[in-house]
Write a protein that holds these residues in place. Structure first.
Motif, PDB file in Angstrom:
ATOM      1  N   GLN A 135       0.833  -1.203   0.000  1.00  0.00           N
ATOM      2  CA  GLN A 135       0.000   0.000   0.000  1.00  0.00           C
ATOM      3  C   GLN A 135       0.870   1.256   0.000  1.00  0.00           C
ATOM      4  O   GLN A 135       1.822   1.348   0.773  1.00  0.00           O
ATOM      5  N   GLN A 169      -1.508   6.424   2.137  1.00  0.00           N
ATOM      6  CA  GLN A 169      -2.835   5.920   2.493  1.00  0.00           C
ATOM      7  C   GLN A 169      -2.934   5.452   3.951  1.00  0.00           C
ATOM      8  O   GLN A 169      -4.015   5.101   4.423  1.00  0.00           O
ATOM      9  N   GLN A 210      -6.003   5.592   8.803  1.00  0.00           N
ATOM     10  CA  GLN A 210      -6.680   4.374   8.341  1.00  0.00           C
ATOM     11  C   GLN A 210      -7.146   3.537   9.527  1.00  0.00           C
ATOM     12  O   GLN A 210      -6.395   3.271  10.454  1.00  0.00           O
ATOM     13  N   GLN A 270      -7.664  -3.868   6.314  1.00  0.00           N
ATOM     14  CA  GLN A 270      -8.043  -3.137   5.107  1.00  0.00           C
ATOM     15  C   GLN A 270      -7.050  -3.381   3.972  1.00  0.00           C
ATOM     16  O   GLN A 270      -7.434  -3.495   2.801  1.00  0.00           O
ATOM     17  N   ILE A 271      -5.768  -3.476   4.293  1.00  0.00           N
ATOM     18  CA  ILE A 271      -4.759  -3.757   3.273  1.00  0.00           C
ATOM     19  C   ILE A 271      -5.022  -5.107   2.617  1.00  0.00           C
ATOM     20  O   ILE A 271      -4.952  -5.244   1.383  1.00  0.00           O
ATOM     21  N   GLN A 298      -7.852  -6.647   2.311  1.00  0.00           N
ATOM     22  CA  GLN A 298      -9.041  -6.531   1.466  1.00  0.00           C
ATOM     23  C   GLN A 298      -8.703  -5.831   0.150  1.00  0.00           C
ATOM     24  O   GLN A 298      -9.161  -6.240  -0.917  1.00  0.00           O
ATOM     25  N   ASN A 299      -7.882  -4.800   0.223  1.00  0.00           N
ATOM     26  CA  ASN A 299      -7.502  -4.073  -0.984  1.00  0.00           C
ATOM     27  C   ASN A 299      -6.636  -4.923  -1.909  1.00  0.00           C
ATOM     28  O   ASN A 299      -6.772  -4.859  -3.145  1.00  0.00           O
ATOM     29  N   VAL A 300      -5.733  -5.718  -1.327  1.00  0.00           N
ATOM     30  CA  VAL A 300      -4.814  -6.525  -2.133  1.00  0.00           C
ATOM     31  C   VAL A 300      -5.547  -7.639  -2.868  1.00  0.00           C
ATOM     32  O   VAL A 300      -5.306  -7.890  -4.057  1.00  0.00           O
ATOM     33  N   GLY A 339      -9.026  -8.009  -3.121  1.00  0.00           N
ATOM     34  CA  GLY A 339     -10.334  -7.691  -3.688  1.00  0.00           C
ATOM     35  C   GLY A 339     -11.425  -8.563  -3.113  1.00  0.00           C
ATOM     36  O   GLY A 339     -12.549  -8.592  -3.617  1.00  0.00           O
ATOM     37  N   THR A 377     -13.257 -10.290   0.699  1.00  0.00           N
ATOM     38  CA  THR A 377     -13.460  -9.937   2.102  1.00  0.00           C
ATOM     39  C   THR A 377     -12.925 -10.981   3.078  1.00  0.00           C
ATOM     40  O   THR A 377     -12.627 -10.644   4.222  1.00  0.00           O
TER      41      THR A 377
END
Length: 468
Positions: free
Chosen positions: A281, A285, A289, A295-296, A298-300, A302, A304
Motif C-alpha cells: 500500500q 494511504q 486508516q 483493510q490492506i 481486502q484491498n490486495v 479484492g 473480504t
C-alpha cells in the motif's frame, strides 16, 4: 543502605527474601519458560503492529522500516540489561524494584510512575484499537457498521470508545480469576496472533509493489527518528516479562531466556509485517486508516475473507495484549504497596486465587477511562515516554549493581560491559528527545502529581523509613 531519605536503597537480599515467601499474601510461582515467553511476545507483537503503522508511516514514509530497526536495536540493548537484572533480582516490580535496589527510593518512585504510564496508558491505547477491528469484523461478517462515535478513537471521529471499555472489563475479570489460568489463555491467544500475522505477510506479499518504497524517506531523517520514538512503546513486552519475577519457576534461568526469546520473535515479526504493509500500500494511504492491516488485505485481494479472518484474529490478539499489560501494571502497584509507597490495599492478595484483586480493579477502572476518552496519538507517545525512561533506569542500574554487589549471583551477564548499558541508556535518551512537545507537557503534569503523592504520603510511610 543510604541514610539520606531520598536516596535510601532497598537491600537486594531483602527484595529476594520478600519474593521467596510461600504463605498468605504471597504471589504463587506457577509460570514456566514458554508461558513467560508468550507473555513477552503477547505484550509486544500486537501492540506495535495492529495500529502503530497508521501513526508512524505518515511520519517516516517507507523509511518506517528504519524506524523499526532503530527501535529494535535500542530495545535489544535494553533487553540484555533486563536479562541480567532479572536474573540477579528475580522479583516482582520490574525496573521499579531494580531502581530501588540501585539508585534509591526517589528514583524508584519516579520509575514506578513511568511504569504506570508505560503499562496503564499502553493498555488504554491498545484497547482503543479493539473497537476498530471489531467494527471491521462486524461490517464484513454481518454488514453491521457500529457508529464511529462509539468505536473510533476520541479525536478521530469518536466520542466514547465503548468496545474499549468492554474489553478492559473482560480482561479484569479474567485476571481476578488467577494468573496461572490467565497465562494459559494468553499462550493460546499468542499462537492465534502469530498465525494471523503470518497470514498477513503471505497474502500481503502477493500485492507487493517495489515502487511503493519510492520516495523512501519523504520527511527526511527527522521523520524516521520521530517515528522510531513512537514505535518504541511497542517493545514494552520485554518489561512485562520481568514483572512476573515472583510468579516464575526457576526465575534466574527462566527470566533472561524468556526476555531474549521474546526480543527475537518480536523483531522478526515487526520487520516482516512492516515491509509487507509498505509494499502492499502507498505510504500516503496509512494516515488515519482504521483497522489498517485488515483493510490492506481486502484491498490486495479484492475479497473480504482475508480481511475477515485477520480482523477476527486481531480481536482475539488485542485481547491478549491488553491482558498482559494490565497484568504487569497490577504487579508493579503490588511491589510499590509492599514497600509502603502506596496505601495498604495495594498489597492485598486473594487467598483463593493468589492475585491482587484490588490492584486489578483499580487498574481496570483507570485504563477503561483513558481508553474511552483520550486520543490514540497522545496515549501512544505517553507510553513511549514512560517506557524509555524506565528502560534508561535499567541500563544505569546494571552499572550501579555491578559496582555495589559484584558478588551477587547472576544467571546472565550483559556482553561488552560497560559499553552495552551505556549505549542502551544513550539510545533511550536520544529517542526521548524526538517525542512531540505535547508529550513533554503531559509528562510534566504526571511528574508534578507524582511529587505531591510521594512527599505527601510515600516518603512518610515507606517501610525503609520505619526500618531502624
Amino acid at each position: 543502605m543510604s541514610t539520606t531519605p531520598l536516596l535510601r536503597r532497598k537491600p537486594v537480599d531483602t527484595l529476594i527474601a520478600e519474593a521467596g515467601g510461600t504463605g498468605a499474601g504471597q504471589l504463587r510461582r506457577s509460570i514456566g519458560l514458554w508461558q513467560l515467553s508468550a507473555i513477552g511476545i503477547g505484550a509486544t507483537v500486537g501492540t506495535g503492529i495492529f495500529f502503530v503503522l497508521t501513526t508512524s508511516v505518515p511520519e517516516a514514509g517507507p523509511a518506517v522500516v528504519l524506524s523499526f530497526v532503530i527501535a529494535a536495536v535500542t530495545a535489544g540493548l535494553t533487553a540484555l540489561c533486563y536479562a541480567e537484572l532479572a536474573s540477579a533480582i528475580p522479583v516482582s516490580g520490574s525496573s521499579y524494584s531494580y531502581a530501588y535496589a540501585t539508585m534509591g527510593e526517589l528514583v524508584a518512585f519516579g520509575v514506578g510512575v513511568c511504569l504506570l504510564m508505560e503499562y496503564g496508558v499502553s493498555a488504554s491505547a491498545i484497547a482503543v484499537t479493539w473497537g476498530q477491528y471489531l467494527n471491521q469484523f462486524s461490517d464484513l461478517a454481518f454488514d453491521v457498521h457500529l457508529p464511529a462515535a462509539l468505536t473510533a478513537p476520541p479525536g478521530e471521529g469518536g466520542v466514547f470508545n465503548l468496545p474499549a471499555v468492554v474489553l478492559v472489563v473482560l480482561v479484569t475479570v479474567l485476571l481476578i480469576r488467577g494468573v496461572g489460568e490467565s497465562a494459559k489463555v494468553n499462550a493460546v491467544m499468542v499462537a492465534i496472533k502469530l498465525a494471523i500475522l503470518v497470514l498477513f505477510v503471505a497474502v500481503g506479499l502477493t500485492g507487493f509493489t517495489a515502487g511503493n518504497f519510492t520516495p523512501f524517506a519523504p520527511n527526511g531523517w527527522d521523520g524516521v527518528q520521530t517515528a522510531a520514538s513512537t514505535i518504541f512503546f511497542s517493545f514494552i513486552g520485554l518489561d512485562a516479562v520481568s514483572t512476573a519475577g515472583e510468579e516464575v519457576r526457576d526465575p534466574r534461568r527462566t527470566l533472561p531466556l524468556a526476555i531474549l526469546i521474546s526480543l527475537v520473535v518480536v523483531t522478526v515479526f515487526y520487520l516482516a509485517v512492516a515491509v509487507t504493509a509498505i509494499g502492499a500500500q502507498p505510504w500516503e494511504q496509512f494516515d488515519g486508516q482504521q483497522a489498517g492491516l485488515a483493510q490492506i488485505l481486502q484491498n490486495v485481494t479484492g475479497q473480504t475473507w482475508p480481511a475477515l479472518v485477520f480482523a477476527g484474529g486481531a480481536i482475539v490478539s488485542i485481547f491478549s495484549i491488553t491482558l498482559v499489560v494490565i497484568y504487569g501494571q497490577t504487579r508493579i502497584l503490588y511491589a510499590m504497596g509492599r514497600d509502603g509507597l502506596l496505601p495498604p490495599p495495594f498489597t492485598r492478595v486473594s487467598a483463593r486465587t493468589g492475585t491482587p484483586v484490588w490492584n486489578t480493579l483499580v487498574v481496570g477502572a483507570a485504563v477503561a477511562v483513558l481508553a474511552a476518552v483520550f486520543p490514540l496519538k497522545l496515549l501512544a507517545d505517553m507510553t513511549s515516554m514512560g517506557t524509555l525512561v524506565a528502560f534508561s533506569a535499567v541500563s544505569v542500574g546494571i552499572i550501579v549493581l555491578r559496582r555495589t554487589r559484584p558478588d551477587l549471583p547472576r544467571g546472565f551477564k550483559v556482553p561488552f560491559y560497560p559499553v552495552t548499558p551505556l549505549l542502551s541508556a544513550a539510545c533511550c535518551v536520544y529517542l526521548i528527545t524526538k517525542l512531540h512537545t505535547d508529550t513533554f507537557v503531559a509528562f510534566a503534569i504526571v511528574l508534578a502529581c507524582a511529587a505531591v503523592l510521594y512527599f505527601g504520603y510515600s516518603a512518610k510511610h515507606s517501610r525503609l523509613a520505619r526500618t531502624p
